[in-house]
Write an enzyme that holds these catalytic residues in place. Structure first.
Site, PDB file in Angstrom:
ATOM      1  N   ASP A   1      51.382 -18.469  76.306  1.00  0.00           N
ATOM      2  CA  ASP A   1      51.078 -17.062  76.600  1.00  0.00           C
ATOM      3  C   ASP A   1      52.341 -16.246  76.829  1.00  0.00           C
ATOM      4  O   ASP A   1      52.282 -15.013  76.826  1.00  0.00           O
ATOM      5  CB  ASP A   1      50.220 -16.958  77.865  1.00  0.00           C
ATOM      6  CG  ASP A   1      48.850 -17.570  77.680  1.00  0.00           C
ATOM      7  OD1 ASP A   1      48.228 -17.351  76.637  1.00  0.00           O
ATOM      8  OD2 ASP A   1      48.406 -18.286  78.606  1.00  0.00           O
TER       9      ASP A   1
ATOM     10  N   ASP B   1      43.198  -6.691  74.254  1.00  0.00           N
ATOM     11  CA  ASP B   1      43.620  -5.993  75.483  1.00  0.00           C
ATOM     12  C   ASP B   1      43.898  -4.497  75.342  1.00  0.00           C
ATOM     13  O   ASP B   1      44.117  -3.824  76.349  1.00  0.00           O
ATOM     14  CB  ASP B   1      44.911  -6.598  76.085  1.00  0.00           C
ATOM     15  CG  ASP B   1      44.709  -8.002  76.623  1.00  0.00           C
ATOM     16  OD1 ASP B   1      43.552  -8.462  76.679  1.00  0.00           O
ATOM     17  OD2 ASP B   1      45.719  -8.631  76.976  1.00  0.00           O
TER      18      ASP B   1
HETATM   19  C1  BGC Z   1      51.223 -13.827  71.043  1.00  0.00           C
HETATM   20  C2  BGC Z   1      51.096 -13.954  69.554  1.00  0.00           C
HETATM   21  C3  BGC Z   1      50.465 -15.275  69.212  1.00  0.00           C
HETATM   22  C4  BGC Z   1      49.164 -15.449  69.940  1.00  0.00           C
HETATM   23  C5  BGC Z   1      48.488 -16.757  69.651  1.00  0.00           C
HETATM   24  C6  BGC Z   1      49.904 -14.055  71.710  1.00  0.00           C
HETATM   25  O1  BGC Z   1      50.063 -14.082  73.077  1.00  0.00           O
HETATM   26  O2  BGC Z   1      51.742 -12.578  71.373  1.00  0.00           O
HETATM   27  O3  BGC Z   1      52.351 -13.863  68.948  1.00  0.00           O
HETATM   28  O4  BGC Z   1      50.245 -15.351  67.839  1.00  0.00           O
HETATM   29  O5  BGC Z   1      49.372 -15.306  71.326  1.00  0.00           O
HETATM   30  O6  BGC Z   1      49.146 -17.833  70.187  1.00  0.00           O
END
Ligand code: BGC
Length: 586
Positions: A525, A302
């Site tokens: 998320d 992003d």
């Molecule tokens: C988070 C990470 C995480 C990743 C995978 C992201 O949205 O910020 O900390 O490792 O998702 O689940």
């Protein structure tokens, strides 16, 4: 995302070429000398990326530095990083960023910029530091043997006929082809613990290195898990895996347009990002015992697209995105990561390129491609980029068989519907293929490949349409026909109704290196309400099912599942829903 008109970077029309490099220092041993400037211009037919390295050879400077020069031609700077750069006529002034106000004796500062030009891109003749010309020195300790003193007389104005090739004897074209993916045992254990989870737990998912502590592994596993990078690489070798997927995700001022995945580094922490995050990762990847593994690095989700659509003056623009655009932290950080992680024969960089529901509008699509090129050029070479990934951790459907941009209903185009909202694309596969074509056209290698994250874009189950709607009302038609069942295509957090998408597959379609599961299904998320944590994760209301939205999602309900934990943490209810709605079905 809504279409937003922004002034983009100049589209570069050709592959990059080095057209000028110079060291501006006299060889005199006079102690009166103040500075040396190393300047290089990486040019294509209508533009170039300039990099400037200034070394203070005089007394220490503590109250800020300023480098000035005049362009000999019509060069016009469009964007700078790691310095505040202003141009008036031919005269350019670059002043220090706030995090780098001092320059000790023999200390140096680096900054860069993108610029347009026409005709000949002649290098500036002289540079000054704080008003003192950089014309002498006490003598560089290792003087260049043949310093180029004049720019090439005839810089190439046309692109090379053959695109640059990969470094000799090294990377394969598609690292997924014919190779078995590493199954993360920590993710597998969580999936196996869910009823029916063993049906999917043998799929490769990516390992997210989402903070410095994740490199060595953490004892608290509030999210993500405790294994460090070496543990994962050792486990991959032990599994006999052909490739492992890592997500490089820790930029300064991370997640500038949202709160759920803010990170540990502040907006001015680019130096720390380099030394404490990228350098140690690169050192571990370089260990000879991992040489047989293809190490795939997914670079900074992003980040670059946020600089295109979420800066001030745009619907939902934020101050942090403004800061990260102005201070160059994202472009330089991504450039640094690409450079360090692209250097090895067995590493493969894929840069994150958002998804169709974010940059599918031409007004976002073209400038996003340009900023990808700027970041690649900041890395030193487009050869550091194997490809791009779209839809990471998002929910956009791979194909929309009944809602194509050309579909007409009752004399109207589906592009006029509220859902499509004039987007040029309606699905991820078409978008990813078109974005690849665009990237190649502006200077990326013609063999780049795309990845699409299909971990959660399945949209199966009983709500999936099996035929086009018979309605002649455009909004009704689109809403009844679309595979993507979100309330709004700008919704992104723990989407209700989503299912697992295509299982990880190599070379599934033209231009696509693989369908991948980069977001590990079942990992949240973001939390649905504020949950204090020590990972820098905030609470974003887009993860709250009661939130009625903002300008970025057309003021719609968030569509998020309730009771979610912080991003990265295991979310059992979501994983079960993803299995139930898998498409293809499990
Ligand atoms: C988070 C990470 C995480 C990743 C995978 C992201 O949205 O910020 O900390 O490792 O998702 O689940």
């Amino acid at each position: 995302m809504r279409p937003v008109l922004i002034r983009g970077l100049t589209a570069a029309a050709a592959a990059s070429l080095i057209t000028g490099a110079g060291i501006f220092a006299a060889t005199s041993a006079s102690a009166a000398a103040g500075c040396r400037v190393d300047y290089s211009a990486n040019s294509w037919s209508t533009g170039f990326t300039g990099t400037v390295n200034v070394t203070n050879l005089g007394d220490p400077i503590s109250g800020g530095w300023r480098v000035t020069w005049a362009f000999p031609g019509n060069q016009q700077i469009t964007q700078g990083w790691s310095a505040t750069i202003t141009q008036s006529g031919a005269n350019v002034t670059a002043t220090n960023p706030s995090w780098s106000a001092s320059l000790p004796t023999n200390g140096s500062a680096n900054f860069g910029f993108n610029a347009n030009y026409s005709g000949t891109n002649t290098n500036p003749a002289t540079f000054s530091l704080n008003g003192v010309a950089c014309t002498g020195s006490t003598g560089p300790t290792t003087p260049p043997t043949t310093p180029p003193t004049t720019p090439p007389t005839t810089p190439p104005t046309t692109p090379p006929t053959t695109p640059p090739t990969n470094p000799p004897g090294s990377k394969v074209d598609n690292p997924y082809a014919g190779a078995k993916g590493y199954v993360n045992p920590e993710w597998k254990a969580k999936a196996d613990a869910e009823p029916g989870g063993s049906r999917v737990s043998n799929n490769p998912t990516a390992v997210w290195l989402d903070r410095i502590a994740a490199i060595n592994g953490t004892s608290d596993s509030s999210s993500n898990g405790a294994m460090g990078l070496r543990d994962h690489l050792d486990a991959a070798v032990a599994q006999g895996a052909g490739y492992i997927q890592l997500v490089i995700y820790n930029l300064p001022g991370r997640d500038c347009a949202a709160l759920a995945s803010n990170g540990e580094l502040g907006p001015n922490d680019l130096p720390k990002y380099k030394t404490d995050y990228i350098d140690p990762i690169a050192a571990i990847q370089a260990d000879a015992k991992y040489r047989s593994l293809r190490i795939i690095n997914v670079i900074e989700i992003d980040s670059l697209p946020n600089l295109i659509t979420n800066t001030s003056g745009q619907a939902g623009g934020t101050a942090t995105c403004d800061t990260m655009k102005a201070n160059g932290g994202y472009v330089q950080g991504v450039g640094y990561a690409l450079n360090k992680l692209g250097a090895l024969a067995n590493t493969y960089n894929y840069v994150d390129a958002a998804h169709h529901g974010w940059i599918g509008w031409d007004s976002n699509f073209n400038p996003t491609a340009d900023i990808m090129l700027a970041a690649a050029q900041a890395s030193g070479s487009v050869n550091n980029v194997t490809g791009f990934i779209t839809n990471t951790a998002n929910y956009s459907a791979l194909r929309e068989p009944f809602v194509q941009p050309t579909t007409q209903v009752g004399g109207q185009s589906v592009r006029q519907s509220k859902w499509v909202d004039w987007n040029q694309y309606t699905d991820e596969l078409t978008f990813a293929q078109a974005f690849r074509t665009k990237l190649v056209s502006i200077g990326f290698n013609s063999n780049i490949g795309m990845l699409i994250d299909t971990s959660r874009n399945g949209w199966g189950g009983s709500a999936r349409p099996t035929a086009a709607s018979t309605s002649t009302v455009i909004d009704t038609f689109v809403n009844e026909s679309r595979i993507d069942r979100r309330i709004h295509a700008g919704n992104w957090c723990n989407q209700s109704g989503a299912g697992l998408g295509e299982r990880p597959t190599a070379a599934p379609a033209a231009g696509i290196d693989a369908y991948v599961w980069v977001k590990p299904p079942g990992e949240s998320d973001g939390s649905s309400s504020l949950i204090p944590n020590d990972e820098g994760k905030g609470f974003d209301r887009m993860c709250d099912p009661t939130y009625t939205g903002n300008a970025r999602n057309g003021n719609s309900l968030s569509g998020a599942l309730p009771n979610a934990p912080i991003s990265g943490a295991w979310f059992s209810a979501q994983f079960r829903q993803l299995m139930a709605n898998a498409y293809p079905a499990l």
